[in-house]
Design a protein around this motif. Structure first.
Motif, short mmCIF file in Angstrom:
data_model
loop_
_atom_site.label_atom_id
_atom_site.label_comp_id
_atom_site.label_asym_id
_atom_site.label_seq_id
_atom_site.Cartn_x
_atom_site.Cartn_y
_atom_site.Cartn_z
N TRP A 28 36.83 50.51 31.40
CA TRP A 28 37.33 49.71 32.52
C TRP A 28 38.78 50.04 32.78
O TRP A 28 39.22 50.05 33.91
CB TRP A 28 37.13 48.22 32.24
CG TRP A 28 35.75 47.76 32.61
CD1 TRP A 28 34.59 48.15 32.03
CD2 TRP A 28 35.39 46.86 33.65
NE1 TRP A 28 33.53 47.54 32.65
CE2 TRP A 28 34.00 46.74 33.64
CE3 TRP A 28 36.12 46.13 34.58
CZ2 TRP A 28 33.31 45.92 34.53
CZ3 TRP A 28 35.44 45.31 35.45
CH2 TRP A 28 34.04 45.22 35.43
N LYS A 29 39.52 50.33 31.72
CA LYS A 29 40.89 50.83 31.86
C LYS A 29 41.08 51.93 30.83
O LYS A 29 40.66 51.80 29.69
CB LYS A 29 41.92 49.72 31.60
CG LYS A 29 42.26 48.92 32.81
CD LYS A 29 43.49 48.10 32.55
CE LYS A 29 44.09 47.67 33.87
NZ LYS A 29 45.31 46.90 33.66
N THR A 36 40.00 50.51 27.37
CA THR A 36 39.70 49.09 27.30
C THR A 36 38.47 48.82 28.14
O THR A 36 38.29 49.37 29.21
CB THR A 36 40.89 48.27 27.86
OG1 THR A 36 42.05 48.60 27.12
CG2 THR A 36 40.63 46.80 27.77
N ASN A 41 38.90 46.99 22.71
CA ASN A 41 40.09 47.77 23.01
C ASN A 41 40.14 48.88 21.97
O ASN A 41 40.25 48.60 20.77
CB ASN A 41 41.35 46.91 22.92
CG ASN A 41 41.36 45.80 23.95
OD1 ASN A 41 40.82 45.95 25.02
ND2 ASN A 41 41.97 44.69 23.60
N ILE A 60 38.69 37.08 30.40
CA ILE A 60 37.82 38.19 29.98
C ILE A 60 36.43 37.67 29.64
O ILE A 60 35.44 38.34 29.90
CB ILE A 60 38.44 39.00 28.82
CG1 ILE A 60 37.70 40.34 28.62
CG2 ILE A 60 38.41 38.24 27.53
CD1 ILE A 60 37.96 41.35 29.67
N TYR A 115 38.92 40.62 36.96
CA TYR A 115 39.47 41.67 36.10
C TYR A 115 40.69 42.31 36.75
O TYR A 115 41.68 42.60 36.09
CB TYR A 115 38.42 42.73 35.79
CG TYR A 115 38.84 43.66 34.69
CD1 TYR A 115 38.62 43.31 33.36
CD2 TYR A 115 39.48 44.86 34.96
CE1 TYR A 115 39.02 44.16 32.34
CE2 TYR A 115 39.88 45.70 33.95
CZ TYR A 115 39.65 45.35 32.64
OH TYR A 115 40.05 46.17 31.63
N SER A 119 43.92 41.30 34.46
CA SER A 119 44.17 42.29 33.41
C SER A 119 45.66 42.64 33.38
O SER A 119 46.30 42.75 34.43
CB SER A 119 43.33 43.55 33.63
OG SER A 119 43.70 44.20 34.81
N TYR A 126 42.57 52.40 36.03
CA TYR A 126 41.21 51.88 36.01
C TYR A 126 40.24 53.03 35.76
O TYR A 126 40.37 54.10 36.31
CB TYR A 126 40.88 51.17 37.32
CG TYR A 126 41.65 49.89 37.49
CD1 TYR A 126 41.36 48.78 36.72
CD2 TYR A 126 42.67 49.79 38.43
CE1 TYR A 126 42.07 47.60 36.86
CE2 TYR A 126 43.38 48.61 38.58
CZ TYR A 126 43.08 47.53 37.79
OH TYR A 126 43.77 46.36 37.93
N TYR A 130 34.87 50.46 35.80
CA TYR A 130 35.44 49.55 36.79
C TYR A 130 35.04 49.99 38.20
O TYR A 130 34.65 49.18 39.04
CB TYR A 130 36.95 49.52 36.62
CG TYR A 130 37.70 48.74 37.66
CD1 TYR A 130 37.81 47.36 37.57
CD2 TYR A 130 38.33 49.38 38.73
CE1 TYR A 130 38.51 46.63 38.52
CE2 TYR A 130 39.04 48.66 39.67
CZ TYR A 130 39.12 47.29 39.57
OH TYR A 130 39.81 46.58 40.50
#
Length: 154
Positions: A28-29, A36, A41, A60, A115, A119, A126, A130
């Motif tokens: 997602w990141k 993450t 993470n 989250i 998100y 976030s 991203y 995502y």
């Protein structure tokens, strides 16, 4: 008519796969040596990957719940479509399928918005999961609208 039903079914399966991948994938990141997602993470260092659980913040957990609900409602929509395909009277519309699919699209949209807003801005970009969530949103919305218009014919 068979070609339209097959096309709608394939579109629905693609949306379901997109939702599952975006919910489960760990991207997602991403940034440098870390990534993450909704669940973990992860950091890579010394040739290994070290993951810790995502934070216990309310936002989250809301994103996790909404993405799971989006997957479930998309799956329920698929089951409803297959059931209605065989049990619906001639000329009937696929309203239950459409409602479930539109709810799935709203859930994934809300999850992606939460998100995006909540976030932390830590210099990470991203990731593809995502982006897949944002791609699944309009596709599932359009699919739900198609189900509203679609009629069963002999």
């Amino acid at each position: 008519m068979l070609l339209i039903l097959l096309g709608v079914l394939v579109l629905h399966l693609i949306i379901l796969i997109l939702l599952i991948v975006s919910t489960a994938a760990s991207a997602w990141k991403i940034g440098g040596d870390s990534s993450t997602d909704l669940w973990y993470n992860c950091m890579s260092s010394n040739g290994g990957v070290h993951c810790k659980a995502a934070s216990n913040d309310d936002w989250i957990q809301a994103v996790q719940a909404l993405m799971i609900l989006a997957v479930l409602f998309c799956f329920f929509s698929l089951i409803a479509f297959l059931f209605q395909l065989f049990k619906l009277v001639k000329g009937g519309r696929f309203f239950f399928t459409a409602i479930f699919q539109i709810l799935a699209s709203l859930f994934v949209m809300c999850a992606a918005i939460i998100y995006t807003v909540m976030s932390p801005d830590d210099g990470m970009a991203y990731g593809y999961a995502y982006v897949l969530a944002w791609v699944a949103f309009p596709m599932s919305l359009v699919s739900g609208l198609i189900y509203i218009v679609l009629r069963k014919k002999e």
